[in-house]
Scaffold this active site. Structure first.
Site, PDB file in Angstrom:
ATOM      1  CG  ASP A  30      -8.118  -3.830  -3.631  1.00 15.51           C
ATOM      2  OD1 ASP A  30      -7.287  -2.916  -3.607  1.00 15.51           O
ATOM      3  OD2 ASP A  30      -9.342  -3.647  -3.822  1.00 15.51           O
TER       4      ASP A  30
ATOM      5  CG  HIS B  54      -2.067   0.915   1.098  1.00 17.74           C
ATOM      6  ND1 HIS B  54      -2.006   2.250   1.406  1.00 17.74           N
ATOM      7  CD2 HIS B  54      -3.323   0.681   0.639  1.00 17.74           C
ATOM      8  CE1 HIS B  54      -3.186   2.796   1.160  1.00 17.74           C
ATOM      9  NE2 HIS B  54      -4.004   1.880   0.698  1.00 17.74           N
TER      10      HIS B  54
HETATM   11  C1  SDX Z   1      -5.832   0.362  -3.243  1.00 15.17           C
HETATM   12  O1  SDX Z   1      -4.106   4.813  -2.000  1.00 15.17           O
HETATM   13  C2  SDX Z   1      -5.109   4.154  -1.488  1.00 15.17           C
HETATM   14  O2  SDX Z   1      -5.603   4.454  -0.442  1.00 15.17           O
HETATM   15  C3  SDX Z   1      -5.601   3.009  -2.337  1.00 15.17           C
HETATM   16  C4  SDX Z   1      -6.658   2.142  -1.703  1.00 15.17           C
HETATM   17  C5  SDX Z   1      -7.956   2.898  -1.514  1.00 15.17           C
HETATM   18  O3  SDX Z   1      -8.744   2.525  -0.647  1.00 15.17           O
HETATM   19  O4  SDX Z   1      -8.215   3.811  -2.330  1.00 15.17           O
HETATM   20  O5  SDX Z   1      -6.256   1.650  -0.462  1.00 15.17           O
HETATM   21  C6  SDX Z   1      -7.018   0.956  -2.590  1.00 15.17           C
HETATM   22  O6  SDX Z   1      -5.501   0.780  -4.326  1.00 15.17           O
HETATM   23  C7  SDX Z   1      -5.046  -0.680  -2.507  1.00 15.17           C
HETATM   24  C8  SDX Z   1      -3.759  -1.148  -3.314  1.00 15.17           C
HETATM   25  C9  SDX Z   1      -4.225  -2.192  -4.324  1.00 15.17           C
HETATM   26  N1  SDX Z   1      -3.124  -2.519  -5.252  1.00 15.17           N
HETATM   27  C10 SDX Z   1      -2.547  -3.756  -5.192  1.00 15.17           C
HETATM   28  O7  SDX Z   1      -2.814  -4.622  -4.354  1.00 15.17           O
HETATM   29  C11 SDX Z   1      -1.540  -4.004  -6.313  1.00 15.17           C
HETATM   30  C12 SDX Z   1      -0.282  -4.659  -5.725  1.00 15.17           C
HETATM   31  N2  SDX Z   1       0.360  -3.674  -4.913  1.00 15.17           N
HETATM   32  C13 SDX Z   1       1.439  -2.913  -5.497  1.00 15.17           C
HETATM   33  O8  SDX Z   1       1.234  -2.597  -6.841  1.00 15.17           O
HETATM   34  C14 SDX Z   1       1.893  -1.788  -4.599  1.00 15.17           C
HETATM   35  O9  SDX Z   1       2.001  -2.265  -3.330  1.00 15.17           O
HETATM   36  C15 SDX Z   1       1.117  -0.493  -4.549  1.00 15.17           C
HETATM   37  C16 SDX Z   1       0.781   0.027  -5.912  1.00 15.17           C
HETATM   38  C17 SDX Z   1      -0.142  -0.671  -3.790  1.00 15.17           C
HETATM   39  C18 SDX Z   1       2.006   0.504  -3.864  1.00 15.17           C
HETATM   40  O10 SDX Z   1       3.107   0.671  -4.746  1.00 15.17           O
HETATM   41  P1  SDX Z   1       4.405   1.367  -4.237  1.00 15.17           P
HETATM   42  O11 SDX Z   1       4.069   2.650  -3.577  1.00 15.17           O
HETATM   43  O12 SDX Z   1       5.418   1.380  -5.335  1.00 15.17           O
HETATM   44  O13 SDX Z   1       4.869   0.391  -3.084  1.00 15.17           O
HETATM   45  P2  SDX Z   1       5.990   0.734  -2.129  1.00 15.17           P
HETATM   46  O14 SDX Z   1       6.697   2.001  -2.497  1.00 15.17           O
HETATM   47  O15 SDX Z   1       5.463   0.627  -0.752  1.00 15.17           O
HETATM   48  O16 SDX Z   1       6.977  -0.475  -2.495  1.00 15.17           O
HETATM   49  C19 SDX Z   1       8.034  -0.732  -1.664  1.00 15.17           C
HETATM   50  C20 SDX Z   1       8.780  -1.861  -2.334  1.00 15.17           C
HETATM   51  C21 SDX Z   1       9.105  -1.624  -3.809  1.00 15.17           C
HETATM   52  O17 SDX Z   1      10.325  -2.287  -4.034  1.00 15.17           O
HETATM   53  P3  SDX Z   1      11.670  -1.371  -4.107  1.00 15.17           P
HETATM   54  O18 SDX Z   1      11.467  -0.407  -5.261  1.00 15.17           O
HETATM   55  O19 SDX Z   1      11.784  -0.680  -2.742  1.00 15.17           O
HETATM   56  O20 SDX Z   1      12.777  -2.379  -4.356  1.00 15.17           O
HETATM   57  O21 SDX Z   1       7.958  -3.045  -2.312  1.00 15.17           O
HETATM   58  C22 SDX Z   1       7.766  -3.494  -3.638  1.00 15.17           C
HETATM   59  C23 SDX Z   1       8.024  -2.345  -4.568  1.00 15.17           C
HETATM   60  O22 SDX Z   1       8.488  -2.829  -5.821  1.00 15.17           O
HETATM   61  N3  SDX Z   1       6.355  -3.916  -3.727  1.00 15.17           N
HETATM   62  C24 SDX Z   1       5.956  -5.133  -4.047  1.00 15.17           C
HETATM   63  C25 SDX Z   1       4.558  -5.104  -3.947  1.00 15.17           C
HETATM   64  N4  SDX Z   1       4.170  -3.878  -3.591  1.00 15.17           N
HETATM   65  C26 SDX Z   1       5.289  -3.134  -3.470  1.00 15.17           C
HETATM   66  N5  SDX Z   1       6.641  -6.260  -4.399  1.00 15.17           N
HETATM   67  C27 SDX Z   1       5.879  -7.353  -4.653  1.00 15.17           C
HETATM   68  N6  SDX Z   1       4.524  -7.406  -4.580  1.00 15.17           N
HETATM   69  C28 SDX Z   1       3.840  -6.293  -4.229  1.00 15.17           C
HETATM   70  N7  SDX Z   1       2.499  -6.333  -4.158  1.00 15.17           N
END
Ligand code: SDX
Length: 393
Positions: free
Chosen positions: A328, A270
């Site tokens: 989700d 998130h």
């Molecule tokens: C919603 O904003 C909101 O409030 C949204 C929401 C709402 O109610 O409106 O809560 C609803 O959108 C929930 C999120 C749903 N999306 C997913 O479940 C998709 C999978 N999640 C990822 O795409 C990701 O976690 C995000 C998009 C949610 C957040 O992306 P970020 O901001 O890039 O994540 P981060 O900066 O916290 O990541 C930190 C690290 C990164 O690696 P590095 O670049 O540090 O090496 O963690 C990795 C990311 O690549 N990472 C993941 C991951 N999510 C982040 N690696 C593997 N699997 C994942 N799901």
């Protein structure tokens, strides 16, 4: 640091804004709607009452809630002309595409709510969009399955009405399952608002130019569709189906950790919650209850989800990156148990989030200090240079 923008007190340079609607603490896993913890609201309230709270800022009295509920019920029907839009969509059009298109078309029908400076017009818009979203969603669903559209009924509550519009058919009587209605009500509560998430920020930004509110909501629907945002609930189910069996979990977890692999574990992580998402905890419990009360306790998908969650929560990469199940991760399993097809999951998210979008639009448009949103940038392109004629290149 040169060029990095700090918080802009107005609604402007960074796109940041002030709001009284929802508070999130990502470290502590706190989510408040108008100051009330979401756990208390989920346990003691209902979606209609919370919609009133988000829109007007206070919990309603019995009389206020009755008037609000009646107004919503009497706005659920669609203009017959809007229903004809659906005949123009392919049978397999994605429901989010239909939802965005038909909501955008509302600005072509409801001219009486286009004067955004008129408080009465803003009130009718808020009730109209909240009331019609389930009807439009149901019409999109009926179009995809080739069944006749089922009209809304004013004698039914919000979730009961949605279920009968989705699943009733002329050939036989439809009995509303109270567990399904209760589960939908809870899911709509938990999806109702979430501060300045991608789709809500889109609604505020689009609305800040003075564009009509239906177009602003349609923009929010489009933003929500993305798999990184609301589209994740659909992507979670497709991921679980791709994993197929518990023995395949390690392979997919390894893919999610591989920087050269774009695959991410859908439903994990998130932008704000760097600890647990309080909504996921509540939804997981509701998942158990729904599957049990609907006689689907042997749901392989749910068992797979539980095992994947346990594996990920113990994995050092996910612990280090603070990646926990989000809202989700479990919602799709409940929708599936209710008989809602995967392609409709993000539409369900949109139905719940409509009240949040509307509350934020209204907060933004009535802000006396409000200005058009105009985020700035950090330019990293070429320095000034002179034109070179083509024969010199
Ligand atoms: C919603 O904003 C909101 O409030 C949204 C929401 C709402 O109610 O409106 O809560 C609803 O959108 C929930 C999120 C749903 N999306 C997913 O479940 C998709 C999978 N999640 C990822 O795409 C990701 O976690 C995000 C998009 C949610 C957040 O992306 P970020 O901001 O890039 O994540 P981060 O900066 O916290 O990541 C930190 C690290 C990164 O690696 P590095 O670049 O540090 O090496 O963690 C990795 C990311 O690549 N990472 C993941 C991951 N999510 C982040 N690696 C593997 N699997 C994942 N799901």
């Amino acid at each position: 640091q040169e060029g990095v923008f700090t918080y802009d007190p107005g609604y402007g340079a960074t796109g940041s804004c002030e709001s009284k609607i929802t508070f999130i603490d990502g470290q502590k896993g706190i989510l408040l709607y108008r100051g009330y913890p979401v756990e208390q609201l989920a346990a003691k309230s209902n979606f209609m009452e919370i919609s009133y709270l988000l829109l007007y800022g206070e919990l309603p009295t019995k009389e206020q809630l009755a008037r609000f509920d009646t107004s919503i019920r009497t706005h659920t029907m669609l203009n017959e002309g809007m229903l004809r839009f659906f005949t123009g969509f392919r049978y397999d059009a994605h429901p989010m595409a239909m939802l965005s298109a038909v909501v955008g078309s509302m600005s072509a029908y409801y001219h009486d709510t286009m004067d955004i400076n008129n408080p009465d017009a803003r009130e009718v818009f808020a009730h109209r969009i909240l009331a019609k979203m389930p009807t439009i969603a149901a019409a999109a669903y009926k179009h995809t399955c080739g069944q006749p559209f089922v009209y809304p009924r004013n004698d039914l509550g919000y979730c009961e009405n949605m279920l009968q519009m989705f699943f009733a058919v002329p050939a036989e009587p439809y009995e509303i399952n109270p567990v399904a209605a209760e589960a939908l009500d809870l899911l709509f509560i938990l999806h109702a608002d979430h501060e300045q998430n991608c789709s809500t920020s889109t609604v505020r930004m689009a609305g800040s130019s003075g564009a009509n509110p239906y177009s602003a909501i349609a923009a929010g629907i489009s933003a929500l569709w993305g798999p990184a945002h609301g589209g994740a609930n659909e992507a979670v189910l497709r991921m679980l189906e791709a994993i197929g069996d518990v023995k395949n979990i390690p392979k997919f977890v390894a893919k999610a950790k591989d920087k050269n692999d774009p695959f991410r574990l859908m439903g994990f992580g998130h932008r704000v919650y760097k600890n647990f998402d309080p909504r996921a905890t509540i939804i997981r419990e509701m998942c158990h209850k729904v599957l049990k009360q609907m006689g689907r306790t042997n749901s392989p998908l749910f068992d797979l989800a539980l095992e994947l969650e346990q594996v990920a929560l113990k994995d050092e990469y996910f612990i280090e990156k603070n990646l926990y199940p989000n809202v989700d991760f479990y919602s799709g399993i409940i929708y599936r148990a209710l008989g809602i097809p995967t392609s409709m999951f993000t539409v369900m998210f949109a139905i719940g989030r409509t009240v949040g979008w509307t509350a934020h639009w209204r907060e933004m448009i009535t802000d006396p200090n409000g200005r058009i949103s105009r985020p700035r940038q950090l330019y990293t392109g070429e320095p000034t240079r002179d034109y070179v004629s083509i024969d010199q290149r």
